[in-house]
Enzyme design. Structure first.
Site, PDB file in Angstrom:
ATOM      1  CB  THR A  71      53.125  48.469  -2.753  1.00 54.29           C
ATOM      2  OG1 THR A  71      53.794  49.376  -1.885  1.00 54.29           O
ATOM      3  CG2 THR A  71      53.003  49.077  -4.142  1.00 54.29           C
ATOM      4  CG  ASN A 152      52.123  56.652   5.476  1.00 52.45           C
ATOM      5  OD1 ASN A 152      50.935  56.827   5.232  1.00 52.45           O
ATOM      6  ND2 ASN A 152      53.072  57.015   4.646  1.00 52.45           N
ATOM      7  CD  GLN A 180      53.348  52.923   8.895  1.00 48.77           C
ATOM      8  OE1 GLN A 180      53.789  52.701  10.011  1.00 48.77           O
ATOM      9  NE2 GLN A 180      54.134  53.026   7.840  1.00 48.77           N
ATOM     10  CG  HIS A 203      58.655  45.957   5.413  1.00 49.82           C
ATOM     11  ND1 HIS A 203      59.184  47.217   5.556  1.00 49.82           N
ATOM     12  CD2 HIS A 203      57.717  46.052   4.449  1.00 49.82           C
ATOM     13  CE1 HIS A 203      58.586  48.035   4.688  1.00 49.82           C
ATOM     14  NE2 HIS A 203      57.689  47.352   4.004  1.00 49.82           N
ATOM     15  CB  THR A 244      56.267  29.720  -6.672  1.00 49.83           C
ATOM     16  OG1 THR A 244      56.033  29.030  -7.907  1.00 49.83           O
ATOM     17  CG2 THR A 244      56.824  28.760  -5.639  1.00 49.83           C
ATOM     18  CB  CYS A 332      58.181  66.673   0.684  1.00 45.54           C
ATOM     19  SG  CYS A 332      59.495  67.498   1.483  1.00 45.54           S
TER      20      CYS A 332
HETATM   21  N1  PMP Z   1      50.647  51.600   3.108  1.00 48.12           N
HETATM   22  C1  PMP Z   1      51.208  52.267   4.127  1.00 48.12           C
HETATM   23  C2  PMP Z   1      50.334  53.052   5.058  1.00 48.12           C
HETATM   24  C3  PMP Z   1      52.585  52.240   4.316  1.00 48.12           C
HETATM   25  O1  PMP Z   1      53.130  52.931   5.330  1.00 48.12           O
HETATM   26  C4  PMP Z   1      53.379  51.488   3.425  1.00 48.12           C
HETATM   27  C5  PMP Z   1      54.887  51.426   3.576  1.00 48.12           C
HETATM   28  N2  PMP Z   1      55.499  52.680   3.597  1.00 48.12           N
HETATM   29  C6  PMP Z   1      52.746  50.799   2.378  1.00 48.12           C
HETATM   30  C7  PMP Z   1      51.377  50.883   2.260  1.00 48.12           C
HETATM   31  C8  PMP Z   1      53.516  49.986   1.394  1.00 48.12           C
HETATM   32  O2  PMP Z   1      53.973  48.805   2.006  1.00 48.12           O
HETATM   33  P1  PMP Z   1      55.045  47.852   1.347  1.00 48.12           P
HETATM   34  O3  PMP Z   1      56.378  48.426   1.672  1.00 48.12           O
HETATM   35  O4  PMP Z   1      54.816  46.532   2.005  1.00 48.12           O
HETATM   36  O5  PMP Z   1      54.767  47.786  -0.101  1.00 48.12           O
END
Ligand code: PMP
Length: 375
Positions: A71, A152, A180, A203, A244, A332
């Protein structure tokens, strides 16, 4: 309970946790400090992790900027490029099926005077290369193109090679959200010079939450590609991202990236295999009531987007929640369909019966088979 929501997040790999623990305990030094061993150890650990992440992506180590996740990386590139290059133009191109961290950032940029083109996509969510070329060759050339690598919600892969070639030819910055696809398809951008920026997150590849990376490739002369930083401060990460460094998380990301690289082929094969087994089990159970939203090929292995006709997805997910962890695959609401499913032409009833199953190597297929038969 079987966890089938691996696109939402993944279980941390035991090897990842093991390498992180010392940096949450005795190795608490700040890598920006100097000379004493706690600081130097932290610095070395970050450098080692950076090398592993760079190795997975196929870029140079100093092109990897650690962030808090995808994000942040998406925000950083879209806002940072728009701000830094606003004297060169105000047009940004993206697609209608991007992750909300791209779409919402673009909407924000529109309020700041930028013009954003949201490209239409085909029935599987892929952008059309000819449409793109006509935009890139028009008088309204964009300052940035941002296109997701693998979707995703429905898993389709965009033709990143052709898109990057076009961007290289027309000299346009290209950002791709590869969150993804890491560890599932070969993300070696070494041979794709058209990609200037890439976002990813630990993650989703059995690493910790709260850490990701933004790749910022150097230009043809080997010089840093400039953007306005999202976070100003102490100048960490080559001035691209102050704050940091979260050493424990970065070390975990490094290990996860190493495992993803080492196991790429095996993981991808197993996911393909588990996906076809799961599809057969579902077809056996639900027969003609099932419809698959995603394409058969050219997709993220292990991601299944399907409709169970005449079943409400929220009710279904709740009903099976003690045995299966699955999702609707979209944010949704009851009245508003997912923007991805809407963009590929699904109506509200189709959206309300859509489920997303995302597998991992760890899934016990025998147990899954029993559960599906019993639903
Ligand atoms: N981009 C895509 C295609 C994702 O699937 C996700 C997570 N759902 C993100 C961005 C956001 O990632 P993060 O959880 O690391 O902020």
């Amino acid at each position: 309970m079987i966890y089938l929501d691996n696109s939402a997040t993944t279980a941390i790999a035991p090897e990842v946790l093991d390498v992180m623990l010392p940096y949450l305990k005795e190795e608490y030094g700040n890598p920006s400090s100097k000379y004493y061993s706690l600081a130097e150890n932290a610095k070395k650990a970050v450098a080692d992790a950076r090398q592993k992440v760079a190795n997975l992506i196929g870029c140079e180590e100093d092109e990897v900027i650690f962030t808090s996740g995808a994000t942040e990386s998406n925000n950083m590139i879209l806002k940072g490029v728009s701000d830094f290059y606003s004297n060169k133009g105000n047009h940004i191109i993206t697609s209608k099926v991007e992750h909300p961290s791209t779409i919402e950032t673009c909407k924000y940029l529109e309020t700041k005077g930028f013009k954003v083109t949201y490209l239409d996509v085909d029935q599987y969510g892929r952008v059309n290369i000819d449409d793109l070329e006509s935009l890139l060759s028009s008088d309204d050339k964009p300052i940035l193109l941002s296109i997701i690598w693998g979707n995703n919600e429905i898993g389709s892969l965009n033709n990143i090679e052709s898109i990057s070639k076009l961007c290289h030819e027309y000299n346009v910055f290209f950002h791709t959200d590869a969150t993804q696809v890491m560890g599932k398809v070969d993300v070696n951008i070494d041979s794709t010079p058209g990609i200037t920026f890439l976002s990813c997150s630990a993650h989703k590849v059995h690493g910790p939450k709260g850490v990701g990376a933004c790749v910022i490739r150097k230009n043809k002369l080997g010089l840093k590609t400039k953007i306005t930083p999202l976070l100003h401060g102490g100048g960490q990460e080559n001035d691209y991202r102050s704050g940091t460094l979260a050493v424990h998380n970065i070390v975990g990301f490094g290990k996860a990236a190493e495992l993803a690289k080492d196991n790429l082929e095996q993981n991808s094969h197993r996911l393909h295999d588990f996906e076809s087994q799961t599809k057969s089990l579902l077809i056996e159970k639900f027969g003609n009531d099932i419809y698959f939203n995603n394409d058969e090929t050219n997709k993220i292995p292990g991601l299944i987007s399907l409709q169970l006709r005449s079943v409400n997805n929220e009710l279904f997910i709740r009903k099976v929640a003690d045995r299966l962890a699955i999702s609707t695959g979209s944010a949704c609401s009851s009245t508003k369909p997912s923007h991805v499913l809407a963009a590929i032409g699904k109506d509200i009833n189709e959206v309300r019966s859509t489920l997303r199953i995302t597998l991992s190597q760890q899934v016990d297929m025998e147990q899954l088979s029993k559960i599906i038969k019993d639903i």
